[in-house]
Design a protein around this motif. Structure first.
Motif, short mmCIF file in Angstrom:
data_model
loop_
_atom_site.label_atom_id
_atom_site.label_comp_id
_atom_site.label_asym_id
_atom_site.label_seq_id
_atom_site.Cartn_x
_atom_site.Cartn_y
_atom_site.Cartn_z
N UNK A 82 -30.82 3.05 8.76
CA UNK A 82 -32.37 3.20 8.92
C UNK A 82 -32.85 4.10 10.11
N UNK A 83 -33.70 4.90 9.90
CA UNK A 83 -34.27 5.91 11.03
C UNK A 83 -34.66 5.05 12.12
N UNK A 84 -34.30 5.24 13.20
CA UNK A 84 -35.02 4.54 14.52
C UNK A 84 -34.28 3.10 14.74
N UNK A 85 -33.40 3.01 14.06
CA UNK A 85 -33.07 1.54 13.91
C UNK A 85 -32.37 0.91 15.36
N UNK A 86 -31.98 1.54 16.20
CA UNK A 86 -31.58 1.23 17.65
C UNK A 86 -32.81 0.92 18.59
N UNK A 87 -33.86 2.18 18.53
CA UNK A 87 -34.71 1.79 19.22
C UNK A 87 -35.81 0.78 18.98
N UNK A 88 -35.67 0.47 17.35
CA UNK A 88 -36.79 -0.61 16.94
C UNK A 88 -36.05 -1.86 17.70
N UNK A 89 -34.74 -2.21 17.44
CA UNK A 89 -34.37 -3.54 17.70
C UNK A 89 -34.35 -3.63 19.25
N UNK A 90 -34.15 -2.64 20.14
CA UNK A 90 -34.36 -2.68 21.73
C UNK A 90 -35.86 -2.97 21.82
N UNK A 91 -36.70 -2.50 21.15
CA UNK A 91 -38.30 -2.56 21.35
C UNK A 91 -38.65 -3.78 21.16
N UNK A 92 -38.29 -4.52 19.83
CA UNK A 92 -38.59 -5.73 19.13
C UNK A 92 -37.95 -6.94 19.84
N UNK A 93 -36.73 -6.87 20.28
CA UNK A 93 -35.73 -8.13 20.55
C UNK A 93 -36.58 -8.44 21.85
N UNK A 94 -35.94 -9.66 21.99
CA UNK A 94 -36.36 -10.16 23.45
C UNK A 94 -35.65 -9.29 24.62
#
Length: 302
Positions: A159-171
Motif C-alpha cells: 500500500x502506498x506510504x505504508x512505512x511512513x504511515x506505520x512510523x507516524x501512527x505507531x507508538x
C-alpha cells in the motif's frame, strides 16, 4: 539487543515435523487441530537466544487461538507460526508475554481488543500473512509498548506510504519495522507527510475507516442479486432428468451452476403489442371516413 533479534528473521530455516524438539507425541501431532490443554502441556519448551522462556506451538495447523490460559502465564515468548490462523483474538491475560510470533498463517483480521490482555507485549511477528489494508493494522497502533514489528510478505506492505504511515501512527517506542531500524529522519519525514489538511486528506485516501457491516451487506446483496431463483433451478433440474445425451446433461449442469436459464427453457413470449399513437381514436367496423361522408350529405341536402 540486535544479536538477539536476528533469530526472529523470516529466513530462519524451519525444521521438518519429524525433527521437532520436545516431548510432543505423535498422537498429539495427529490430532493437532485445536489448542487443547494436552497439546499445551506436550508442546516443546525452551530458552530462546534472547534468554526468554519460549513455548513452541509451531506447525500444529490450529485454526483458532484458544486455551492459552492453560500456560499459566509462564512464558515470555509464544510461537504460533506455521498454523492455519485466520484471525488474531481470544488472548487471556498474559502479563509476562513479550514476544508473539505469528509467521506463515492465513491471518487477515486482528480483533480491535486482541492485544489488550497483553500489557508487556513488545515484539509482534506477522510475516507471511494476508493482511491487506492499513485499517486492519489499527490494533497494532494501540500497542504502547511495541518495539519490534514485522509485516513482511503481507499485501498491506504494498500500500502506498505504508512505512511512513506505520512510523507516524505507531507508538514512539517502535524501533524496528520489518527488520529495519527506524531512523530519526524517517520519523521527521513521516510527521511532515501527514501534517496539516493535506496530510489528513492523504490519510483518508490510503487508510479510510472501516464501515461496520458495509462489506458484509455488499457481499450479501451481490449474492442475492446473482443467485438463481428456485424456479430457475427447478426448470434446469427437470431438463437434466429429461436429457437424452451426455453433452446436453453437461451443458445443463453448467447452466445450473451459473444460474442462467438456457434459451430453450425460457418461457415463450407472445408477439409484442402494437403501440397506439397518442390521441388516436379506434376505428369502428364499417365506418366511413368522415370527410367524404360530410361532402355527400351536403350535396343531397342541396
Amino acid at each position: 539487543t540486535s544479536t538477539s533479534w536476528l533469530w526472529l528473521k523470516p529466513n530462519r530455516p524451519k525444521p521438518p515435523a519429524h525433527q521437532w524438539p520436545g516431548p510432543a507425541t505423535d498422537a498429539a501431532r495427529a490430532e493437532a487441530m485445536r489448542l487443547t490443554l494436552e497439546l499445551l502441556q506436550q508442546a516443546p519448551q525452551s530458552l530462546n537466544p534472547a534468554k526468554q522462556r519460549q513455548l513452541s506451538l509451531r506447525g500444529f495447523k490450529v485454526p483458532t487461538i484458544e486455551n492459552l490460559g492453560g500456560t499459566n502465564d509462564a512464558y515470555e515468548c509464544i510461537d504460533l507460526s506455521d498454523n492455519d490462523l485466520i484471525k488474531v483474538d481470544n488472548f487471556p491475560p498474559l502479563k509476562r508475554l513479550h514476544v508473539l510470533m505469528l509467521m506463515n498463517n492465513r491471518i487477515s483480521r486482528i480483533a480491535l481488543d486482541a492485544f489488550d490482555p497483553l500489557p508487556s507485549l513488545c515484539s509482534v511477528i506477522l510475516t507471511g500473512n494476508k493482511l491487506e489494508k492499513l485499517v486492519d493494522l489499527e490494533p497494532l497502533l494501540k500497542l504502547k509498548t511495541l518495539e519490534r514489528l514485522s509485516l513482511l510478505d503481507n499485501p498491506v506492505t504494498k500500500v502506498k506510504h505504508y512505512r511512513p504511515y506505520m512510523i507516524s501512527k505507531c507508538s514512539t517506542t517502535l524501533r524496528i519495522l520489518d527488520f529495519n531500524r527506524i531512523k530519526d529522519k524517517e520519523r521527521k519525514a513521516a510527521a511532515l507527510l501527514f501534517a496539516g489538511d493535506r496530510g489528513k486528506k492523504l490519510l483518508e485516501e490510503i487508510a479510510p475507516p472501516r464501515i461496520v457491516g458495509k462489506e458484509l451487506a455488499e457481499k450479501t446483496a451481490a449474492e442475492a442479486k446473482t443467485g438463481p431463483t428456485p424456479e430457475v433451478i427447478e426448470r434446469i433440474k427437470r431438463a437434466i432428468a429429461e436429457a437424452e445425451t451426455i453433452e446436453e446433461v453437461t451443458r445443463l449442469e453448467k447452466a445450473l451452476k451459473s444460474g442462467i436459464l438456457p434459451d430453450e427453457l425460457r418461457p415463450e413470449q407472445g408477439p409484442a403489442p402494437v403501440k397506439k399513437d397518442e390521441g388516436a381514436q379506434p376505428k369502428a367496423a364499417g365506418a366511413v371516413p368522415p370527410g367524404p361522408v360530410k361532402d355527400d350529405a351536403m350535396k343531397v341536402d342541396g
